[in-house]
Design a protein around this motif. Structure first.
Motif, PDB file in Angstrom:
ATOM      1  N   GLY A 199      -5.407   3.640   3.564  1.00 51.71           N
ATOM      2  CA  GLY A 199      -4.903   2.025   2.498  1.00 51.71           C
ATOM      3  C   GLY A 199      -3.830   1.423   4.530  1.00 51.71           C
ATOM      4  N   GLY A 200      -2.827   2.058   4.334  1.00 50.75           N
ATOM      5  CA  GLY A 200      -2.013   2.067   5.457  1.00 50.75           C
ATOM      6  C   GLY A 200      -0.370   0.978   4.975  1.00 50.75           C
ATOM      7  N   ASN A 201      -0.659   0.613   3.663  1.00 49.07           N
ATOM      8  CA  ASN A 201      -0.281   0.516   3.140  1.00 49.07           C
ATOM      9  C   ASN A 201       0.388  -1.201   3.968  1.00 49.07           C
ATOM     10  N   ILE A 202      -0.670  -1.986   4.212  1.00 47.11           N
ATOM     11  CA  ILE A 202      -0.473  -3.491   5.175  1.00 47.11           C
ATOM     12  C   ILE A 202       0.008  -4.254   3.985  1.00 47.11           C
ATOM     13  N   GLN A 203       0.936  -4.635   4.340  1.00 39.16           N
ATOM     14  CA  GLN A 203       1.724  -6.347   3.315  1.00 39.16           C
ATOM     15  C   GLN A 203      -0.230  -7.535   3.562  1.00 39.16           C
ATOM     16  N   GLY A 204      -0.378  -7.535   2.592  1.00 38.75           N
ATOM     17  CA  GLY A 204      -0.918  -8.851   2.183  1.00 38.75           C
ATOM     18  C   GLY A 204      -2.625  -8.196   2.737  1.00 38.75           C
ATOM     19  N   THR A 222      -3.939  -3.982   2.786  1.00 38.36           N
ATOM     20  CA  THR A 222      -3.589  -3.104   1.651  1.00 38.36           C
ATOM     21  C   THR A 222      -2.926  -2.333   0.486  1.00 38.36           C
ATOM     22  N   ARG A 223      -1.720  -3.469   0.138  1.00 37.84           N
ATOM     23  CA  ARG A 223      -0.895  -3.127  -0.396  1.00 37.84           C
ATOM     24  C   ARG A 223      -1.150  -3.109  -1.917  1.00 37.84           C
ATOM     25  N   VAL A 224      -1.053  -1.640  -2.553  1.00 41.22           N
ATOM     26  CA  VAL A 224      -0.823  -2.058  -3.732  1.00 41.22           C
ATOM     27  C   VAL A 224       0.564  -1.744  -4.839  1.00 41.22           C
ATOM     28  N   LEU A 225       0.398  -1.523  -5.998  1.00 39.86           N
ATOM     29  CA  LEU A 225       1.239  -1.523  -6.444  1.00 39.86           C
ATOM     30  C   LEU A 225       2.023  -0.296  -6.702  1.00 39.86           C
ATOM     31  N   THR A 226       1.516   1.071  -6.089  1.00 38.79           N
ATOM     32  CA  THR A 226       2.135   2.382  -6.179  1.00 38.79           C
ATOM     33  C   THR A 226       2.804   2.282  -4.597  1.00 38.79           C
ATOM     34  N   GLU A 286      -0.454 -10.560  -6.290  1.00 35.53           N
ATOM     35  CA  GLU A 286      -1.507 -10.845  -5.399  1.00 35.53           C
ATOM     36  C   GLU A 286      -1.493  -8.940  -5.306  1.00 35.53           C
ATOM     37  N   VAL A 287      -0.269  -8.323  -5.279  1.00 38.83           N
ATOM     38  CA  VAL A 287      -0.585  -6.742  -4.904  1.00 38.83           C
ATOM     39  C   VAL A 287      -1.092  -6.214  -6.620  1.00 38.83           C
ATOM     40  N   ALA A 288      -1.200  -6.308  -7.595  1.00 37.60           N
ATOM     41  CA  ALA A 288      -1.436  -6.201  -9.246  1.00 37.60           C
ATOM     42  C   ALA A 288      -3.187  -6.933  -8.767  1.00 37.60           C
ATOM     43  N   TRP A 289      -3.318  -7.928  -8.581  1.00 35.52           N
ATOM     44  CA  TRP A 289      -4.453  -7.976  -8.797  1.00 35.52           C
ATOM     45  C   TRP A 289      -5.827  -7.185  -7.804  1.00 35.52           C
TER      46      TRP A 289
END
Lengths: 231, 314
Positions: free
Chosen positions: A178-183, A185-189, A24-27
Motif C-alpha cells: 500500500g505504501g502508507n500514502i497519507q489520504g 492507503t494509510r490504515v490504522l496499523t 478517514e483512516v479508521a473507515w
C-alpha cells in the motif's frame, strides 16, 4: 505508563472530537480489511468445506499448505504480492501497486488460509454420518450444504473472526503493497508505525486504542451471533 | 412395498464386497439381515437407499428402480447405526426430517408426536438432541425414521451402543413399535438373539454373499451350510469327513440321541445356575449344569436331541 494514559486520553479526545483524519483512516481500515475478509469468506468457506468432505489425490498436501499458510508472516505475503504487482512484475500492467486494491489482495491472501483451515476443521468435526442422513431424508445438494454449514456455524464464525483479526492487525503487507500514502492507503496499523517513528507516542497509542476498540466491536458482534445461534 | 434385488454386484477398490444374484424382502414383513462384521450388511442398506452406486444389477422398491433422487428416498426411512442429530431439540430434529420430506405443518406435528409417543420419547421433545443418553438417542433415531411413515424402513443395528438394561427394554418394545407402523422393515444386526427376537424372516449374509434367506424358523432350524450354522450359534464338531452342528443351547448333561464327550475346562457359577465350559473334540462348547450335579468330573457325557443336530459333509 504515561504514554499509555496520555494515549488513552488522546484517543478519547480524538473520538469525541470526531477527528476527520482519524475517521478517514479508521473507515479505510474497515473497508480494506472488511473487503478482504468478505472475499476470504466467499472463497475460503466453500474451499474449506470441499477439503473437509472431499477425497482426492493430493488432499493432504493441500491441507498442509493451508495449515502452513495460516502461520505465514504477513510481511512475506506482502513481499510476494509486491513482486507480482510492482510495475516491472508479471502483473505490473494492472497498476495496482500502492493502491487500496493491492492491500485488499494482500490481506485476502493472509485471511484465506485461516478461513479455509478453520472451516475445514469445523466441518471435519461434524459426525461423518450427517451428510448421508440428510441425503437419505431427501435433502438436495444445496440444502445439505446449507444445513451442514448451520451445524458448523460455530467453527465457521470462528474462521471469519480469525481471518478478520489476522488482517486488521497486520502491518507488514499493508505497508509493503500500500505504501502508507497519507489520504490514500494509510490504515490504522501503518499510521501507528508512522506516528511512532515521528515520536508521537500519544497519537500512536490513541490510534492503537481505536484499532483495538474496532477489532473488539467486530468480534463482539460475531461472537454474539455465534453464541446466540449456539443456544 | 417389496424390495427386490437382482444381479447385484458392488465393488470396493476393485474387490467384490457384495454379490447378491437374487433376494426379495417381502412387503410388510420384518426381515433381519444378519452376518458377521464386514459381511456387507450396512452396505446393502446404503445401496437400497441409493447412498452408494451399484456396479451391476438392480434394486427395485415396489417395482420402481432405486435411484439417488427424492422419489426413491421418499420410499425409504433409514435409521443409521449411530444416532446423529442436527443442533436443536428432539422436536426440531423430528420436524426437520418431516420438512425435508415435504410434509405440511399440521401433519408434521401429528406424526412427530405419534412416533415420539410410540417410541417412548414424547417426554424428551424439548430436550437438546445432543444431550440425550445412548438409549434415548437410539429411540429418537427410531422415532425419526418411523415418523416418516415410509413404505420401507431400514434400521442399522438399532440396539448398538446401548447398555444392557436399555438394550433389553428396547429389544422388548421394538417388535410392538414396528407392528404399529406396519412397514416393510429390514433390520441389520450381527447379534443372533436380536435377529430372532425382532424379525419373522432372516437373511444370512457372509462375505458379501447370501447364505440363507427365508422364514426365521426355517433358516434358524435348518441352516444350509456349516458357515451359516456357525454364525447362527451352532457348535460345529468334526465328525469323520464332515461336521456335526449342534443348535445353540441344545446340549444337555447325560447320554441321549446324539452323545458327545465334553472335556471340562471351567465351571461358572451364576448363583441360580451353573455353566460348564469345555471342549468337544477340541471345539469350545458350553452346557448348563443343574444345581447339585457333580461338578468335579474332568469329563462329562453330554448329548443333544437328533432334531437339534445337522450334518454337513466336508
Amino acid at each position: 505508563m504515561d504514554a499509555l494514559w496520555e494515549g488513552f486520553q488522546e484517543a478519547v479526545r480524538l473520538i469525541v472530537r470526531g477527528d476527520a483524519g482519524l475517521r478517514e483512516v479508521a473507515w479505510r481500515t474497515i473497508v480494506v480489511s472488511g473487503s478482504a475478509t468478505l472475499l476470504a469468506m466467499a472463497a475460503g468457506v466453500p474451499t474449506g468445506y470441499g477439503l473437509a468432505r472431499g477425497r482426492f489425490p493430493g488432499r493432504t498436501l493441500v491441507l498442509s499448505a493451508v495449515n502452513t499458510g495460516m502461520g505465514m508472516p504477513p510481511v512475506v505475503v506482502g513481499l510476494i504480492v509486491w513482486l507480482f504487482l510492482v510495475r516491472s512484475g508479471p502483473l505490473g500492467d494492472l497498476e495496482l501497486i500502492y493502491t487500496k486494491r493491492a492491500m485488499v489482495v494482500a490481506q485476502f491472501l493472509i485471511a484465506v488460509p485461516l478461513v479455509i483451515g478453520f472451516t475445514a476443521a469445523a466441518v471435519q468435526a461434524l459426525p461423518a454420518e450427517l451428510p448421508d442422513l440428510l441425503a437419505a431424508l431427501g435433502a438436495g445438494r444445496l440444502r445439505t450444504l446449507w444445513l451442514l454449514a448451520r451445524e458448523a456455524q460455530l467453527g465457521i464464525l470462528a474462521a471469519v473472526m480469525a481471518g478478520f483479526g489476522g488482517v486488521i492487525s497486520e502491518v507488514g503487507a499493508s505497508m509493503t503493497v500500500g505504501g502508507n500514502i497519507q489520504g490514500d492507503t494509510r490504515v490504522l496499523t501503518t499510521a501507528i508505525v508512522t506516528e511512532t517513528s515521528r515520536g508521537e507516542n500519544a497519537n500512536a497509542m490513541a490510534l492503537g486504542i481505536v484499532l483495538l476498540v474496532m477489532a473488539f466491536a467486530v468480534n463482539l458482534l460475531l461472537t454474539a451471533v455465534q453464541q446466540r445461534r449456539r443456544r | 412395498m417389496e424390495v427386490r434385488i437382482d444381479g447385484l454386484r458392488f465393488l470396493r477398490r476393485g474387490d467384490c464386497v457384495l454379490d447378491v444374484p437374487k433376494l426379495v424382502f417381502a412387503s410388510g414383513r420384518t426381515t433381519a439381515l444378519v452376518g458377521p462384521n464386514g459381511a456387507g450388511k450396512s452396505t446393502l442398506l446404503r445401496l437400497i437407499v441409493a447412498l452408494e452406486r451399484l456396479d451391476a444389477g438392480t434394486i427395485r422398491i415396489g417395482g420402481e428402480q432405486v435411484r439417488p433422487d427424492r422419489r426413491t428416498r421418499g420410499h425409504v426411512a433409514f435409521a443409521f447405526q449411530r444416532a446423529v442429530f442436527v443442533g436443536g431439540s428432539v422436536w426440531h430434529n423430528l420436524d426437520l426430517a418431516l420438512r425435508l420430506r415435504g410434509v405440511p405443518g399440521d401433519e408434521r406435528r401429528k406424526r412427530a408426536a405419534g412416533a415420539a409417543a410410540a417410541c417412548g420419547v414424547d417426554h424428551l421433545l424439548d430436550r437438546p438432541a445432543h444431550q440425550l443418553s445412548g438409549g434415548e438417542a437410539q429411540r429418537v433415531n427410531l422415532a425419526r425414521a418411523l415418523s416418516l411413515r415410509a413404505p420401507v424402513t431400514l434400521l442399522d443395528e438399532p440396539l448398538s451402543g446401548l447398555d444392557a438394561p436399555a438394550r433389553r427394554q428396547l429389544l422388548h418394545d421394538l417388535p410392538g413399535i414396528l407392528r404399529a407402523f406396519a412397514t416393510t422393515t429390514i433390520i441389520v444386526t450381527h447379534d443372533r438373539d436380536e435377529a430372532l427376537r425382532l424379525a419373522g424372516d432372516l437373511v444370512v449374509l457372509i462375505g458379501g454373499r447370501v447364505h440363507a434367506a427365508g422364514a426365521r424358523a426355517d433358516v434358524f432350524g435348518n441352516p444350509p451350510d456349516a458357515e451359516c450354522a456357525a454364525f447362527l450359534g451352532y457348535t460345529l464338531i468334526p465328525d469323520g469327513g464332515g461336521v456335526l452342528a449342534v443348535a445353540p443351547r441344545a446340549l444337555r448333561i447325560g447320554p441321549g440321541e446324539v452323545t458327545f464327550n465334553l472335556t471340562v475346562e471351567e465351571l461358572l457359577d451364576f448363583g441360580m445356575r451353573r455353566e460348564v465350559w469345555g471342549r468337544i473334540a477340541g471345539v469350545p462348547a458350553t452346557v448348563s449344569l443343574p444345581m447339585g450335579e457333580n461338578d468335579n468330573a474332568g469329563r462329562l457325557t453330554v448329548s443333544a436331541p437328533e432334531r437339534a443336530v445337522r450334518r454337513y459333509c466336508g
